[in-house]
Enzyme design. Sequence first.
Site, mmCIF file in Angstrom:
data_model
loop_
_atom_site.group_PDB
_atom_site.id
_atom_site.type_symbol
_atom_site.label_atom_id
_atom_site.label_comp_id
_atom_site.label_asym_id
_atom_site.label_seq_id
_atom_site.Cartn_x
_atom_site.Cartn_y
_atom_site.Cartn_z
ATOM 1 N N GLU A 79 -0.373 8.329 16.128
ATOM 2 C CA GLU A 79 -1.223 9.497 15.849
ATOM 3 C C GLU A 79 -2.426 9.086 14.998
ATOM 4 O O GLU A 79 -3.556 9.538 15.226
ATOM 5 C CB GLU A 79 -0.401 10.587 15.118
ATOM 6 C CG GLU A 79 0.704 11.217 15.963
ATOM 7 C CD GLU A 79 1.873 10.275 16.256
ATOM 8 O OE1 GLU A 79 2.255 9.504 15.358
ATOM 9 O OE2 GLU A 79 2.391 10.289 17.388
ATOM 10 N N GLU A 127 1.668 -0.171 10.260
ATOM 11 C CA GLU A 127 0.220 -0.464 10.303
ATOM 12 C C GLU A 127 -0.541 0.682 10.975
ATOM 13 O O GLU A 127 -1.496 0.475 11.709
ATOM 14 C CB GLU A 127 -0.043 -1.818 10.963
ATOM 15 C CG GLU A 127 0.585 -2.944 10.144
ATOM 16 C CD GLU A 127 -0.073 -4.296 10.290
ATOM 17 O OE1 GLU A 127 -1.240 -4.340 10.695
ATOM 18 O OE2 GLU A 127 0.593 -5.285 9.968
ATOM 19 N N PHE A 131 8.761 0.246 1.659
ATOM 20 C CA PHE A 131 8.681 -0.360 3.004
ATOM 21 C C PHE A 131 7.829 -1.634 3.014
ATOM 22 O O PHE A 131 7.066 -1.851 3.961
ATOM 23 C CB PHE A 131 8.055 0.624 4.009
ATOM 24 C CG PHE A 131 8.836 1.874 4.285
ATOM 25 C CD1 PHE A 131 10.185 1.967 3.999
ATOM 26 C CD2 PHE A 131 8.222 2.969 4.895
ATOM 27 C CE1 PHE A 131 10.899 3.127 4.293
ATOM 28 C CE2 PHE A 131 8.924 4.128 5.196
ATOM 29 C CZ PHE A 131 10.268 4.214 4.885
ATOM 30 N N THR A 177 0.533 4.828 12.459
ATOM 31 C CA THR A 177 1.266 5.388 13.602
ATOM 32 C C THR A 177 0.310 5.597 14.787
ATOM 33 O O THR A 177 -0.916 5.543 14.632
ATOM 34 C CB THR A 177 1.878 6.757 13.236
ATOM 35 O OG1 THR A 177 0.786 7.652 12.928
ATOM 36 C CG2 THR A 177 2.807 6.675 12.028
ATOM 37 N N ALA A 202 2.792 8.574 0.094
ATOM 38 C CA ALA A 202 1.538 8.139 0.718
ATOM 39 C C ALA A 202 1.828 7.113 1.805
ATOM 40 O O ALA A 202 1.993 5.930 1.523
ATOM 41 C CB ALA A 202 0.600 7.540 -0.340
ATOM 42 N N HIS A 235 18.671 -3.133 33.443
ATOM 43 C CA HIS A 235 19.929 -3.785 33.052
ATOM 44 C C HIS A 235 21.149 -2.858 33.180
ATOM 45 O O HIS A 235 22.282 -3.312 33.000
ATOM 46 C CB HIS A 235 19.849 -4.260 31.600
ATOM 47 C CG HIS A 235 19.049 -5.508 31.382
ATOM 48 N ND1 HIS A 235 17.676 -5.531 31.411
ATOM 49 C CD2 HIS A 235 19.430 -6.786 31.158
ATOM 50 C CE1 HIS A 235 17.249 -6.750 31.177
ATOM 51 N NE2 HIS A 235 18.285 -7.540 31.027
ATOM 52 N N LEU A 273 0.845 -1.201 0.000
ATOM 53 C CA LEU A 273 0.000 0.000 0.000
ATOM 54 C C LEU A 273 0.881 1.251 0.000
ATOM 55 O O LEU A 273 0.740 2.136 -0.848
ATOM 56 C CB LEU A 273 -0.912 -0.029 1.246
ATOM 57 C CG LEU A 273 -1.775 1.189 1.527
ATOM 58 C CD1 LEU A 273 -2.789 1.419 0.405
ATOM 59 C CD2 LEU A 273 -2.533 1.020 2.857
ATOM 60 N N THR A 274 1.841 1.302 0.938
ATOM 61 C CA THR A 274 2.640 2.512 1.156
ATOM 62 C C THR A 274 3.482 2.907 -0.063
ATOM 63 O O THR A 274 4.027 2.044 -0.750
ATOM 64 C CB THR A 274 3.563 2.289 2.375
ATOM 65 O OG1 THR A 274 2.757 1.920 3.483
ATOM 66 C CG2 THR A 274 4.365 3.532 2.711
HETATM 67 C C1 LIG Z 1 9.538 -1.870 9.042
HETATM 68 C C2 LIG Z 1 8.334 -1.380 8.276
HETATM 69 C C3 LIG Z 1 7.540 -2.296 7.612
HETATM 70 C C4 LIG Z 1 6.428 -1.865 6.873
HETATM 71 N N1 LIG Z 1 5.688 -2.775 6.165
HETATM 72 C C5 LIG Z 1 4.724 -2.326 5.309
HETATM 73 C C6 LIG Z 1 4.038 -3.232 4.427
HETATM 74 O O1 LIG Z 1 4.253 -4.450 4.461
HETATM 75 N N2 LIG Z 1 3.138 -2.722 3.551
HETATM 76 C C7 LIG Z 1 2.846 -1.398 3.469
HETATM 77 O O2 LIG Z 1 2.029 -1.003 2.636
HETATM 78 N N3 LIG Z 1 3.463 -0.512 4.299
HETATM 79 C C8 LIG Z 1 4.400 -0.938 5.202
HETATM 80 N N4 LIG Z 1 5.044 -0.053 6.028
HETATM 81 C C9 LIG Z 1 4.697 1.370 5.953
HETATM 82 C C10 LIG Z 1 4.040 1.892 7.219
HETATM 83 O O3 LIG Z 1 2.729 1.431 7.330
HETATM 84 C C11 LIG Z 1 4.171 3.429 7.199
HETATM 85 O O4 LIG Z 1 5.542 3.708 7.457
HETATM 86 C C12 LIG Z 1 3.288 4.106 8.223
HETATM 87 O O5 LIG Z 1 1.930 3.978 7.905
HETATM 88 C C13 LIG Z 1 3.614 5.590 8.374
HETATM 89 O O6 LIG Z 1 3.733 6.225 7.145
HETATM 90 P P1 LIG Z 1 5.034 7.121 6.833
HETATM 91 O O7 LIG Z 1 6.224 6.316 7.195
HETATM 92 O O8 LIG Z 1 4.937 7.618 5.458
HETATM 93 O O9 LIG Z 1 4.959 8.321 7.859
HETATM 94 P P2 LIG Z 1 4.212 9.721 7.603
HETATM 95 O O10 LIG Z 1 2.816 9.466 7.161
HETATM 96 O O11 LIG Z 1 5.057 10.585 6.742
HETATM 97 O O12 LIG Z 1 4.162 10.327 9.067
HETATM 98 C C14 LIG Z 1 5.217 11.119 9.626
HETATM 99 C C15 LIG Z 1 4.697 11.633 10.984
HETATM 100 O O13 LIG Z 1 3.557 12.493 10.784
HETATM 101 C C16 LIG Z 1 2.479 12.030 11.572
HETATM 102 N N5 LIG Z 1 1.219 12.319 10.887
HETATM 103 C C17 LIG Z 1 0.883 12.047 9.601
HETATM 104 N N6 LIG Z 1 -0.372 12.451 9.360
HETATM 105 C C18 LIG Z 1 -0.840 12.973 10.517
HETATM 106 C C19 LIG Z 1 -2.085 13.555 10.905
HETATM 107 N N7 LIG Z 1 -3.109 13.655 10.050
HETATM 108 N N8 LIG Z 1 -2.207 14.006 12.165
HETATM 109 C C20 LIG Z 1 -1.177 13.887 13.051
HETATM 110 N N9 LIG Z 1 0.015 13.345 12.734
HETATM 111 C C21 LIG Z 1 0.168 12.898 11.489
HETATM 112 C C22 LIG Z 1 2.737 10.545 11.732
HETATM 113 O O14 LIG Z 1 2.039 10.009 12.849
HETATM 114 C C23 LIG Z 1 4.235 10.520 11.911
HETATM 115 O O15 LIG Z 1 4.555 10.838 13.234
HETATM 116 C C24 LIG Z 1 6.116 -0.482 6.825
HETATM 117 C C25 LIG Z 1 6.922 0.431 7.520
HETATM 118 C C26 LIG Z 1 8.014 -0.005 8.254
HETATM 119 C C27 LIG Z 1 8.852 1.013 8.974
#
Ligand SMILES: Cc1cc2nc3c(=O)[nH]c(=O)nc-3n(C[C@H](O)[C@H](O)[C@H](O)COP(=O)(O)OP(=O)(O)OC[C@H]3O[C@@H](n4cnc5c(N)ncnc54)[C@H](O)[C@@H]3O)c2cc1C
Length: 384
Positions: free
Chosen positions: A371, A367, A156, A369, A130, A342, A125-126
């Site tokens: 927030e 899955e 990711f 954050t 987005a 520890h 999805l990510t």
């Molecule tokens: C190890 C790992 C494995 C993953 N596996 C998968 C996978 O298998 N499939 C998949 O599709 N994705 C996967 N992801 C993606 C993951 O779901 C996203 O990283 C996550 O949803 C956050 O998106 P972002 O990293 O773009 O952060 P951003 O959306 O850029 O967020 C940055 C910050 O802004 C905050 N924020 C954003 N919008 C708002 C709002 N409206 N109000 C307040 N705060 C806000 C967030 O909480 C965060 O603190 C994975 C990520 C990691 C790190």
Amino acid sequence: MDFNLPEDLRLMQAAIKKYVDQVLEPAAVQIEEEDAVPEDVVEGLREMGLFGMSIPEEYGGLGLDTLGECVVYEEISRANASVRTRFSTNNGIGSLGILYDGTPDQREQFLPPIACGEKTIAFALTEPDAGSDASAIRTSAVRDGDDFILNGRKMFITNGAIAELVTVLAVTDPQKKARGGITAFVIEKGTPGFSVGKLEKKMGLKGSGTAELIFEDCRVPVNSIIGGEAMIGKGFRTAMRVLDKGRLTLAAASVGMARRALELAVLYAKQRVQFGKPIGEFQLIQGMLAQMATEILAGQSMVYRVAWQKDQGNPVRKEAAMCKLFCSEMLGRVADTSLQVHGGMGYMKEYAIERIYRDARVTRIYEGTSEIQKLVIARELLNG
Ligand SMILES: Cc1cc2nc3c(=O)[nH]c(=O)nc-3n(C[C@H](O)[C@H](O)[C@H](O)COP(=O)(O)OP(=O)(O)OC[C@H]3O[C@@H](n4cnc5c(N)ncnc54)[C@H](O)[C@@H]3O)c2cc1C
């Protein structure tokens, strides 16, 4: 109210506990160093049926309900967070779309090899622009006769590099986007135009591959749409339903990791002597242990209750988000406190708490954050 786990689930829990202590715990250092789950461990997971634990028995799975699944994830995660991710996409985010909305033919074709672990399925999805705002995805799927042509990049993606199958969300109607313009496809490895890009180097979760997936003029037939033609434009709804369950199982995994962090703290507090006595005799240390244990019980109780509610057929969107929010944040506090117990040793790689501390961090991010969980909960409260 009966808080006892059913007999068959207790037996399974005991078998997994044994596997964790005898196989997974000893393999933890190897997994960390090699950044891969060894094939014999994967084979063990297959033999226990864990790749298909929540897939119905008619497709070769164990057919566990949500409570059962949570109990298994909790136990496995005591040992190693990345081992869980090796088989969790097959039970959860990767396969659920097919189970929920797939056509009978798609279920017959895809679920049996997923359930036995012969094939791994990922969920894409990510994208670079987005993450939290999943509705902003740009990967496009343009119709061309009986085919769709996909272009875009996913990032990711857990198990992305090793998966033989991927559930991919793409835009089929840019005007409508999440409101009828996003469609879910199941795409097989080897499809021309589909390739794996960058492999991420992560802070923790060593052994769990995280990859970029690239689609360049990737042509797939209409029957790659999960649910077929009738589901064109309905993929975003499928994805959100899939994530509801993922939040609950991730909360269970957080409880398991927190339990291990507490076990390690108790062990260390009994062994480490300072000022002439084990540090566990100091009340400040006792306070930390008591706080950790109390928070874990709170987290575990809410996960079991909400899993049970879901198994009774109740909607749990708000409650699943609450579990994910509380348990992942609780794990952060518990891992930090255990490391504190520890002392300097907790900062050293030879102690497992160092790994757990790093592995724990991502549970507050992926899955959805913390927030985003709060936004989901508040939206349900205000609109409910
Ligand atoms: C190890 C790992 C494995 C993953 N596996 C998968 C996978 O298998 N499939 C998949 O599709 N994705 C996967 N992801 C993606 C993951 O779901 C996203 O990283 C996550 O949803 C956050 O998106 P972002 O990293 O773009 O952060 P951003 O959306 O850029 O967020 C940055 C910050 O802004 C905050 N924020 C954003 N919008 C708002 C709002 N409206 N109000 C307040 N705060 C806000 C967030 O909480 C965060 O603190 C994975 C990520 C990691 C790190």
